[in-house]
Design an enzyme around this catalytic site. Structure first.
Site, PDB file in Angstrom:
ATOM      1  N   TYR A 199      10.163  -4.107  -2.912  1.00  0.00           N
ATOM      2  CA  TYR A 199      11.335  -3.536  -3.552  1.00  0.00           C
ATOM      3  C   TYR A 199      12.424  -3.155  -2.545  1.00  0.00           C
ATOM      4  CZ  TYR A 199       8.430  -3.082  -7.764  1.00  0.00           C
ATOM      5  OH  TYR A 199       7.614  -3.332  -8.843  1.00  0.00           O
ATOM      6  N   LYS A 221      -3.829  -8.180  -2.273  1.00  0.00           N
ATOM      7  CA  LYS A 221      -3.927  -9.615  -2.552  1.00  0.00           C
ATOM      8  C   LYS A 221      -4.076 -10.325  -1.211  1.00  0.00           C
ATOM      9  CE  LYS A 221      -3.931 -12.876  -5.721  1.00  0.00           C
ATOM     10  NZ  LYS A 221      -5.117 -13.077  -6.575  1.00  0.00           N
ATOM     11  N   ASP A 259      -5.365  -8.685  -9.291  1.00  0.00           N
ATOM     12  CA  ASP A 259      -5.635  -9.303 -10.589  1.00  0.00           C
ATOM     13  C   ASP A 259      -6.974  -8.831 -11.149  1.00  0.00           C
ATOM     14  OD1 ASP A 259      -6.738 -10.627  -8.421  1.00  0.00           O
ATOM     15  OD2 ASP A 259      -6.234 -12.637  -9.128  1.00  0.00           O
ATOM     16  N   ASP A 312       3.143  -0.073  -8.961  1.00  0.00           N
ATOM     17  CA  ASP A 312       4.023   0.004 -10.121  1.00  0.00           C
ATOM     18  C   ASP A 312       3.309  -0.548 -11.349  1.00  0.00           C
ATOM     19  OD1 ASP A 312       6.193   0.171 -11.798  1.00  0.00           O
ATOM     20  OD2 ASP A 312       7.475  -1.172 -10.661  1.00  0.00           O
ATOM     21  N   ASP A 362       1.157   1.839 -14.419  1.00  0.00           N
ATOM     22  CA  ASP A 362       1.589   1.735 -15.815  1.00  0.00           C
ATOM     23  C   ASP A 362       0.454   1.274 -16.719  1.00  0.00           C
ATOM     24  OD1 ASP A 362       4.103   2.649 -15.329  1.00  0.00           O
ATOM     25  OD2 ASP A 362       5.094   0.706 -15.391  1.00  0.00           O
TER      26      ASP A 362
END
Length: 358
Positions: free
Chosen positions: A142, A192, A224, A248, A252
């Site tokens: 980001y 990852k 994942d 993020d 959520d």
């Protein structure tokens, strides 16, 4: 005396903030500590009154305080502004950057009395679960550079850069391990590393930091797989340690499986434990002013402030227990009531104060 900058903001922010202050006042009375409140505008209301979402006076007040208790910002009224001027982007991001609030704590807890509200099957949710997502908040993709767009037509190309310094990974890892030390001593580091070089470094540094916390069990999990395991068996997790983008997403998802956004507190901390504390549910403009919003997330955010910035652990725990007792008694706002009779925002705050003081 600790100084608290109170930025109630927009939408339901002022309504739920009033209940959080009410609970903090009761906690001071019971436990004998003192807080000094200072109020300031932020977000859309600040744009209307001062022409900017984060006025200089508000920023100065925050700098003079020991913590920030934040409500919510934004709403349809300001959606026509350029993206960089909209309340969410022009208020929260500068606050995080100015105070280097690199560590985001997002609890995802299902209270036993609300297990039926969880969207997972009863045999999965059991009597509830308690997960803490620790998200790096000021680096990663980001904030990485370069980023941009170039070219035209079929060759037009957009790009972002994911990058982490060793120091940035180390400091968020330590926050995660320290949090685990006062919980169930388990850290799951989400990455990852099978395809991203940045995540190879992430895994390496987290593993190195883990040697300083031999009491904590460390597991590594690809992002994942983490998303699948959260809905398959959330009980296996204690602390989820994540980079910015993965955190993020994961925070959520963890929030959604609790059953209501009205229950979700959060903290953004720097290395000195100065923090910005806010509910995770947003400004909810559709119900603003109706006095039906659930104030629990704001109240639990205030409890996190007492715990993490002020080290007033006994009061923080007492507030959490008062919330649990209130829910155990069947008291519900409309987001949790189902077919039952809901109470309003103020009544929920009053009930929590009653359970805190009795």
């Amino acid at each position: 005396m600790k100084k608290v900058a109170i930025l109630a903001g927009d939408g339901i922010g002022p309504e739920v903030m009033a209940e959080a202050v009410k609970v903090l006042d009761a906690a001071q009375k019971r436990f004998g500590f003192s807080l000094q409140y200072s109020f300031a505008d932020v977000g859309g209301c600040a744009i209307d009154r001062h022409g900017t979402a984060l006025p200089e006076a508000t920023l100065e007040l925050c700098a003079e305080s020991d913590a920030i208790l934040f409500g919510s910002v934004g709403g349809p009224k300001w959606e026509g502004l350029p993206p960089e001027e909209q309340p969410e982007r022009a208020a929260l991001l500068p606050l995080r950057k100015h105070f280097d609030l690199f560590c985001n704590f997002r609890p995802a807890k299902v209270f036993p009395s609300l297990a039926a509200s969880c969207p997972l099957r009863p045999d999965i949710v059991g009597d509830g679960f308690d997960i803490l997502c620790v998200r790096e908040l000021t680096s990663g993709i980001y904030f990485g550079t370069p980023k941009g767009r170039q070219g035209t037509g079929a060759d037009e190309y957009a790009f972002d850069t994911m990058g982490y310094k060793r120091s940035e990974i180390e400091r968020i890892a330590r926050m995660g391990f320290e949090a685990a030390m006062v919980r169930n001593k388990r850290v799951t580091s989400v990455d990852k590393a099978n395809v991203l070089t940045t995540m190879v470094l992430w895994r390496q540094v987290v593993t190195e930091v883990a040697t300083d916390y031999p009491q904590v069990e460390l597991n590594h999990l690809y992002v994942d797989n983490t998303t699948m395991q959260l809905v398959k068996d959330p009980h296996q997790f204690d602390v989820l340690l994540c980079g910015n983008m993965f955190g993020d997403i994961i925070s959520d998802e963890a929030a959604m499986i609790t059953g209501s956004m009205g229950l979700l507190a959060s903290a953004a901390l720097n290395s000195e434990k100065f923090g910005l504390y806010e509910p995770a549910g947003g400004s909810a403009p559709d119900i603003a002013g109706r006095k039906i919003a659930n104030p629990i997330a704001e109240i639990l955010s205030a409890a996190m402030m007492l715990k993490y910035s002020f080290a007033i652990e006994d009061a923080a725990v007492a507030i959490e227990e008062a919330v649990a007792k209130t829910l155990d008694a069947g008291i519900r706002t409309v987001d949790l009531a189902g077919n039952g009779e809901p109470v309003g925002t103020e009544a929920m705050g009053d009930a929590i104060v009653h359970n805190l003081l009795k």
